[in-house]
Scaffold this active site. Structure first.
Site, PDB file in Angstrom:
ATOM      1  CD  GLU A 151       5.603  -5.989  -0.287  1.00  0.00           C
ATOM      2  OE1 GLU A 151       4.857  -5.306  -1.021  1.00  0.00           O
ATOM      3  OE2 GLU A 151       5.621  -7.238  -0.327  1.00  0.00           O
TER       4      GLU A 151
ATOM      5  CG  ASN B 271      -1.462  -1.325   1.576  1.00  0.00           C
ATOM      6  OD1 ASN B 271      -2.205  -1.896   0.795  1.00  0.00           O
ATOM      7  ND2 ASN B 271      -1.089  -1.869   2.726  1.00  0.00           N
TER       8      ASN B 271
END
Length: 891
Positions: free
Chosen positions: A327, A294
């Site tokens: 990530e 995210n």
């Protein structure tokens, strides 16, 4: 979010599991689209519900009296539309299409072209399925059970938190507010810009976050819970925080160090600055994946983020470094530029799975991480992609259950492997140039695979699209068949390609071809490529000048090209001494062994040839080479557990691993590093499991001291010791282990124990472990590894685990439905069978118990079972004879 003759092929074609029909699927209409979501959510952490208010600025492109959005498990209370400068129009109906996860809002009159505001009040549930807006259970330092409210939206679950246009190409900005208890931490993608008491309840705070850049719904996130944090600043001025469970801020320091080094590395590599003011990394107790990228708020499993200097082992540090690297790469590649549709998911995941290694190599050069890539990703992808039930990297997907299915080793590991091959083919400088122009051209937009090829082609002047489409649009890969002859001072190589299948070479009419970048090196300088060619036809002849007859020639130095190799016996013979005397590079020693192992599984050579080769690794010093060897011996050991000479292969394993075991010993020596620690753990675990007496005795002694608190085991020795004592242990051993599990404060230690519990041998104790897997003591995402541990440890364990999965199917499916954990559970439970009738049993079970997100996995498992059975039939006697013969002294 980590195999025989054509007749066999025919028979397993008929037995193939039939995939249910693809569900009809239509993307959202484009007559109305969002520009900005104003979203306010108020979670109730006691009753597990939430209230939401959405005020979205939308554009109406085409006059219409309905708006279609995604919506799942949400009840809309009121909805209305306010045209810019006009009167509010209340919606007169909400028609939910639950199967398609959509809702249609109907209005009494047409909404005219132009801008307006869509207002929706709704309620939802904080579910316990680890997807959407869900609840995550944790204990306070005082032991009280509480819940956090967290999110996981990729791929298609933002629609469980708020009605939205939940497709990656429909990007908008977000203004998020959360109404939360004032003693809780509230986080979202952006920094907090306002905090004020809630007007109706002074125990609540309203927390308002800054407007996000334009972004896809699947990257939105919010977390409400109790956390501590450590903070740092990257050299380019971004605030980095790592949020940990309360009281464990110390354990966030390692990840913080990695993140602070990584952001500037990517900044420099992509030549594009990180676009947000902050990034938070946070550990979530109940979390299905490894981590989720995210934008600005990356969520992790605790074990993928937290490191305790005393109690974390070397492999955990390495795992945390890789996951953080993965990530953070997505912040550019995926978040700034997003795939247009899930068909191009591999672009996100394959790329991040490749560059995480580049980043770790930059931060920790002593990890020798690129050699580990070959064993962790490259060979894994080759194994899966050799199956008839593999799929191309680019897959047309529609319905959410089809999207879930492609989060697999093809998208991640094959994706990463072909990008590694491409990077090698183009060269780093042009590759970076192409990446930079791709990110600049498509920032804040969406792109497809072809867009990346265009940018790389312009940067390199090479036919990238032509070459790469053979690797991403067709499934599988070639086997390169090589023969040679000497002509004077020249070596003439005859090279051909055909599709490699796990059941043997593809002999069909319509054989696919690949554009294969081939490199060649010689014994004169094993680390240097002598020649590069692009094989774009079924066969070719290559001349290498100035190679004396006594020099070996090796294809694919560095094991970079995504293919298997079959050498003529003469060429292979000349390469083997390079394994014993270590003149071949570690990655090439590994690749040679792995290719031959794979050829033996496919029936192209005898498994005995591979066992002979394995004995040549007796002087091997490299961790990754041993790790791959160990993995393949594990496969063989599992296969031979179906025979009555399983003990003979254990003896082979003991003989092979004893010299390196003696050399390493139990104690860490002066000057040793990361890889020595990994190798010691691997070797001792292998010897202990195979019943090597001195290792078993020493493991028991050290375990006793550890349990009694006399001498705590170092973190790197815990897994091998736990595994060894359990494998040869009784009910008292299991009880002690379960007690250690209960006392463990760190999730890493709990997981370490959970993964080895299945090693216990007695049938009643195996049952006890399986029951434990579904108990409150095991976090829902970890149940899978407990069951998998049982299935992978013995013949009895395999049967018991499969029966347990069938008996508890409803609960397991309900727990993981739609996620990739259901696929992992099935694979771990049934992949090791080696009897034809088990394939039929697995197939019929899943025909009556549908698991849409695991359909392809079921097919792959059935195929693997049939391949195992064929392998056993074909080679078991020869293996048995060889194992007996090597113990008989020559007369």
């Amino acid at each position: 979010m980590l195999l025989s003759t054509t007749t066999n092929k025919e028979c397993h074609k008929q037995k193939a599991y039939t995939m249910p029909e693809r569900r009809p699927f239509v993307r959202l209409p484009t007559d109305v689209y969002p520009v900005n979501y104003g979203l306010c959510l108020k979670p109730d952490l006691i009753d597990f519900t939430f209230e939401g208010k959405l005020e979205a600025i939308v554009k109406v492109n085409l006059a219409t009296n309905q708006i279609v959005m995604n919506c799942a498990d949400i009840d809309i209370i009121t909805a209305s539309f306010v045209p810019e400068g006009g009167e509010e129009i209340n919606a007169t109906g909400f028609n939910y299409q639950n199967e398609d996860e959509k809702v249609t809002l109907s209005f009494p009159s047409a909404l005219q072209k132009g801008s307006g505001t869509l207002k929706i009040d709704f309620v939802g549930e904080l579910n316990d399925k680890m997807k959407g807006f869900y609840r995550s259970k944790y204990a306070t330092p005082a032991g009280e059970i509480r819940y956090a409210a967290v999110t996981q939206f990729e791929a298609t679950d933002a629609r469980r938190a708020f009605p939205c246009w939940d497709e990656p190409a429909i990007k908008a900005t977000f203004d998020i507010s959360l109404i939360v208890p004032k003693d809780r931490v509230a986080l979202s993608n952006m920094n907090v810009i306002d905090r004020k008491p809630h007007p109706e309840d002074d125990s609540l705070l309203e927390v308002k976050f800054a407007t996000t850049p334009i972004m896809s719904t699947y990257l939105v996130a919010f977390v409400i819970g109790e956390y501590d944090f450590v903070e740092g600043q990257s050299s380019d001025g971004v605030t980095v925080r790592v949020y940990t469970p309360t009281g464990k801020a110390e354990q966030g320091k390692f990840a913080l160090e990695v993140a602070v080094k990584t952001l500037p590395f990517y900044n420099d590599y992509f030549n594009v600055p990180y676009p947000l003011p902050k990034i938070d990394l946070i550990a979530i107790a109940d979390f299905a994946a490894g981590a989720m990228e995210n934008w600005g708020l990356v969520t992790y499993r605790e074990t993928a983020l937290l490191i305790d200097p005393k109690n974390s082992c070397s492999s955990s540090r390495q795992w945390v470094a890789l996951v953080v690297g993965h990530e953070l790469a997505h912040q550019w590649f995926g978040n700034l530029v997003t795939m247009e549709w899930w068909t191009h998911l591999w672009l996100n995941e394959g790329f991040a799975s490749w560059i995480e290694y580049l980043c770790v190599d930059h931060c920790f050069p002593d990890y020798d991480i690129w050699t580990q890539f070959v064993s962790a990703d490259y060979t894994r992808a080759l194994d899966l992609d050799a199956l008839d039930n593999s799929h191309p990297i680019e897959v047309n997907v529609g319905h959410p259950s089809e999207v879930d299915e492609i989060f697999d080793a093809i998208s991640y590991s094959k994706g990463a492997s072909v990008i590694r091959m491409l990077h090698n083919y183009i060269g780093d400088e042009d590759f970076r140039k192409g990446m930079h122009s791709y990110l600049l051209k498509f920032q804040h937009k969406n792109a497809a695979t072809e867009d990346l090829w265009d940018c790389l082609e312009q940067a390199s002047g090479k036919p990238i699209a032509l070459v790469m489409s053979t690797w991403t649009k067709q499934m599988g890969f070639p086997i390169i068949v090589v023969d040679q002859e000497q002509q004077g001072d020249d070596r003439i190589l005859k090279i051909s390609q055909k599709k490699f299948c796990a059941s043997g070479p593809h002999n069909g009419e319509d054989c696919p071809n690949w554009m294969v970048p081939i490199s060649i090196c010689t014994g004169e300088d094993p680390g240097c490529t002598k020649l590069k060619v692009l094989l774009d036809s079924p066969e070719t002849t290559i001349t290498i000048n100035n190679v004396s007859p006594d020099q070996w020639v090796k294809i694919n130095p560095g094991t970079v090209g995504f293919y298997r190799i079959q050498y003529s016996s003469g060429m292979l013979e000349s390469l083997l001494p390079g394994i014993r005397d270590l003149t071949l590079l570690p990655v090439d020693r590994l690749g040679l062994q792995n290719d031959l192992f794979s050829l033996s599984r496919a029936g192209m050579i005898s498994t005995v040839e591979v066992l002979k080769l394995m004995e040549a690794f007796v002087n091997e010093p490299n961790y990754t080479v041993w790790s791959d060897l160990s993995c393949n011996l594990g496969v063989l050991s599992s296969l031979l557990s179906h025979t009555d000479f399983h003990e003979e292969i254990q003896e082979f394993i003991r003989d092979l691993f004893t010299p390196i075991g003696l050399k390493l010993g139990w104690e860490c020596k002066q000057g040793e590093g990361h890889l020595d620690a990994l190798l010691r753990g691997l070797v001792l675990g292998k010897l202990g499991k195979a019943g090597h007496k001195p290792t078993l005795e020493e493991a028991r002694r050290r375990f006793k001291d550890h349990v009694e608190g006399k001498q705590i085991l170092s973190a790197d020795l815990r897994s091998p010791v736990y595994l060894t004592v359990l494998k040869h242990g009784d009910s008292a051993t299991l009880d002690t282990m379960l007690k250690l599990h209960k006392q463990a404060d760190m999730q890493e230690e709990k997981n370490r124990i959970e993964r080895v519990l299945g090693a216990i041998s007695a049938p009643d104790l195996i049952q006890k472990v399986l029951t434990f897997a579904l108990s409150e003591d095991v976090r829902p995402q970890d149940t899978v590894s407990v069951i998998g541990g049982v299935a992978g440890s013995s013949k009895h364990g395999r049967k018991a685990a499969w029966k347990f999965v069938k008996d508890n199917w409803e609960e397991l499916h309900n727990r993981y439905q739609g996620g990739f954990l259901i696929s992992r559970l099935i694979k771990l439970s049934v992949d090791g069978f080696a009897i034809d009738k088990m394939a039929a049993e697995v197939k019929s079970f899943f025909e009556s118990h549908h698991a849409p997100a695991a359909e392809r996995t079921v097919q792959q498992c059935c195929e693997n079972i049939l391949l195992n059975a064929a392998w056993l039939k074909r080679d078991a006697d020869d293996i048995h004879q060889y194992l007996l013969k090597r113990k008989t002294p020559p007369v």
